[in-house]
Scaffold this active site. Structure first.
Site, PDB file in Angstrom:
ATOM      1  N   GLU A  46       0.869  -1.181   0.000  1.00  0.00           N
ATOM      2  CA  GLU A  46       0.000   0.000   0.000  1.00  0.00           C
ATOM      3  C   GLU A  46       0.900   1.223   0.000  1.00  0.00           C
ATOM      4  OE1 GLU A  46      -3.044   0.128   3.052  1.00  0.00           O
ATOM      5  OE2 GLU A  46      -2.797   2.299   3.291  1.00  0.00           O
TER       6      GLU A  46
ATOM      7  N   GLU B 113      -1.961  11.158   4.450  1.00  0.00           N
ATOM      8  CA  GLU B 113      -3.082  10.986   5.378  1.00  0.00           C
ATOM      9  C   GLU B 113      -2.862  11.923   6.555  1.00  0.00           C
ATOM     10  OE1 GLU B 113      -3.436   6.986   6.753  1.00  0.00           O
ATOM     11  OE2 GLU B 113      -1.285   6.667   6.852  1.00  0.00           O
TER      12      GLU B 113
END
Length: 606
Positions: free
Chosen positions: A143, A148
């Protein structure tokens, strides 16, 4: 810069300008969404809805949102994609939000992936711009979290890789980057550059994190046989979760929707193949030789194509966003210099040599440790051999180091400055058909002593040399003659000279050498400087009648205040070391004497 209302051709042109400004590995635009319409472009995205139930409720993170296709949660308006969290129950969740992905529509292996975004604010908000592989077996297949963010930490973002064995053996490695302003108030660019051997995270034009395949930098290293899964097609995900382990909030009652909207100006993908290995001059044109090459103006290119620096980030934090360590310079003329050098680092410059011949390279150097060593290569060929850097007495004590009679061919070349042994700062390189003076000047330095300045210089060779003139200035405009020093005249051995300037002017003082030949021709050295913060001489103190104060040359004014902050007297001078007498009319008490440099002295009248 807002690009979303322009045509695609103008966008590409402006992006090329941006790439020159940032020096990042922009390449060729191959996919983008500028969100210019009134609805989501379904040829580029698809919605992902729900809350993960029944197989992965809360999407495996104890999240509190239910993703919908409602324009209340996800919409295109005003040139932006907006994802908004609402406090409304749906499908067993306490909040609704939005999530879009490009799976089975658009996917890539390697490239530059960026979005310009303004983040939300509020406890429990978790916006993310990330990537998963088309064939996903998380986390074994990897990933990439480009950005974020926790809505209750409005100056911090994270970039992360996930990998390793299935849960609970999954692993991650990433960086938390702390910003200087609230990310909910302005748009910024968040990007990842992904190649076969590296992933590099950027915030605006600043490189903030690198992961490498060889050598493998993952910390902790992967516990799965697929140690580097980032070598296959990945797609985008854009969403705003609510709550979950990342936010530290799993109770709906703790969520605070201060600014619940996540705004995305654009998403873009670049094929970096055309950019990798390409470099161009910092100013757009090759640096002319003869001439001055500023150390911080190394070529623009992808990371490590025109420079190599061993650490992150730019330690000095100024001028450019790459990993090269740059700081504000203390040398005459200010500007910037390269600092924190490490053995093995290098910088490249595109130069244009006017004519084939021999040149002298004059390095402007400072070293406060053990000195060091460098070399200069031209198109991969060593032209200087080892150039030894002496200890100059401090990281802000600048002097010249000269490498003479080096052959260069006419035309455009790539010049590399290679650090063979660390321990010095470099400001610039003067490349001339002869030394800065018509002699081989090794160094020229000024040392501040109590009440005077000692000037020292050395020559490596002299021919037809008559004398040196020492000149002094306090503003770099007006220069006055300090003294003439007779030279050796002709010599092939190192000669040492010194002179003591008895004047101790207040503030910054600049010196230069003027060298004059026997035939009357002359030339100047580089400028050196010292800082003289000479103290006042106060006598007596305490005093009962009056007090005498000696003012150093160059101190333009001294102010006297009482303890209530009222100015009692201003003392001014434009002459030499003046002695002034004050205090006869003062009442008994304590007074404060303030100098130009901010120093404060206490006067006591008894």
């Amino acid at each position: 810069m807002i690009l979303r209302k322009t045509t695609l051709s103008l966008i590409v042109l402006l992006l090329l300008v941006i790439s020159e400004i940032s020096g990042q590995c922009i390449g060729t635009l191959v996919w983008n969404d500028e969100f210019n319409g009134s609805s989501l472009d379904m040829s580029k995205w698809t919605y992902e809805t729900g809350n993960g139930c029944p197989s992965l409720c809360g999407w495996g993170n104890s999240e509190l949102e239910y993703y919908t296709t409602s324009p209340n949660n996800i919409r295109v308006t005003g040139g932006n994609l907006e994802i908004e969290v609402r406090a409304e129950a749906m499908g067993g969740s306490s909040f609704t939000s939005g999530k879009i992905i490009t799976r089975n529509i658009a996917y890539w292996t390697y490239g530059r992936f960026e979005a310009r975004m303004r983040l939300p604010e509020g406890r429990g908000l978790w916006p993310a711009f990330w990537m998963l592989p088309e064939t996903n077996n998380w986390p074994t297949t990897g990933e990439i979290d480009i950005m974020e963010y926790r809505g209750d930490m409005n100056t911090r973002t994270s970039g992360t890789l996930h990998y390793g064995n299935p849960w609970p053996g999954n692993l991650w490695d990433g960086v938390d980057y702390f910003h200087t302003s609230n990310l909910a108030t302005a748009f910024h660019i968040y990007a990842v550059e992904w190649t076969a051997n590296e992933l590099r995270w950027y915030f605006d034009d600043r490189l903030i994190k690198i992961e490498t395949r060889i050598p493998n930098s993952l910390n902790p290293p992967s516990n799965n046989a697929n140690v580097w899964p980032w070598n296959t097609n990945f797609h985008f995900l854009l969403n705003m979760a609510v709550g979950g382990w990342f936010t530290g909030t799993t109770n709906p009652a703790d969520v605070v929707l201060t600014k619940p909207t996540f705004e995305i100006d654009y998403v873009r993908v670049y094929d970096m193949t055309t950019a990798i290995g390409t470099q161009w001059p910092y100013s757009g044109t090759p640096a002319p030789v003869p001439g001055k090459v500023e150390a911080e103006e190394y070529d623009r290119a992808c990371d490590q194509a025109a420079y190599y620096d061993t650490d992150l980030p730019n330690t000095g934090g100024v001028f450019r966003g790459e990993r090269v360590d740059i700081e504000a310079c203390t040398d005459a003329g200010a500007g910037y210099n390269i600092g924190w050098t490490a053995t093995g680092e290098w910088l490249e410059y595109t130069v244009n040599v006017a004519a084939t011949g021999t040149y002298d390279l004059n390095f402007r150097i400072a070293s406060g440790a053990a000195g060091g060593r460098l070399r200069v290569e031209m198109d991969g060929v060593d032209i200087t051999g080892p150039v030894n850097i002496p200890v100059t007495g401090g990281w802000a004590n600048w002097q010249n180091v000269v490498s003479t009679n080096k052959s260069m061919n006419a035309g455009v070349h790539i010049m590399r400055v290679y650090v063979e042994n660390a321990g010095f700062n470099i400001n610039y390189i003067n490349i001339n058909t002869n030394s800065v003076l018509p002699i081989s000047l090794i160094d020229f330095n000024a040392k501040n002593n109590t009440g005077n300045t000692t000037l020292v210089w050395s020559t490596g060779a002299e021919k037809n040399n008559d004398y040196f003139s020492i000149e002094r200035s306090q503003d770099l405009n007006e220069w006055s003659l300090v003294a003439n020093v007779k030279s050796v005249g002709n010599s092939s051995a190192i000669q040492h000279y010194s002179y003591v300037d008895p004047v101790s002017a207040y503030g910054k003082i600049y010196y230069r050498l003027k060298q004059t030949d026997l035939d009357g021709k002359y030339s100047y050295s580089e400028i050196v400087s010292i800082e003289n913060n000479a103290d006042l001489k106060i006598s007596p103190n305490p005093f009962s009648d009056k007090v005498s104060i000696d003012l150093p040359n160059g101190m333009k004014e001294v102010l006297v205040y009482d303890l209530l902050g009222n100015m009692i007297e201003k003392i001014s001078t434009t002459n030499g070391n003046n002695t002034v007498t004050i205090g006869e009319n003062y009442s008994k008490g304590i007074y404060l004497l303030k100098l130009q440099n901010g120093k404060i002295y206490k006067l006591i009248k008894q």
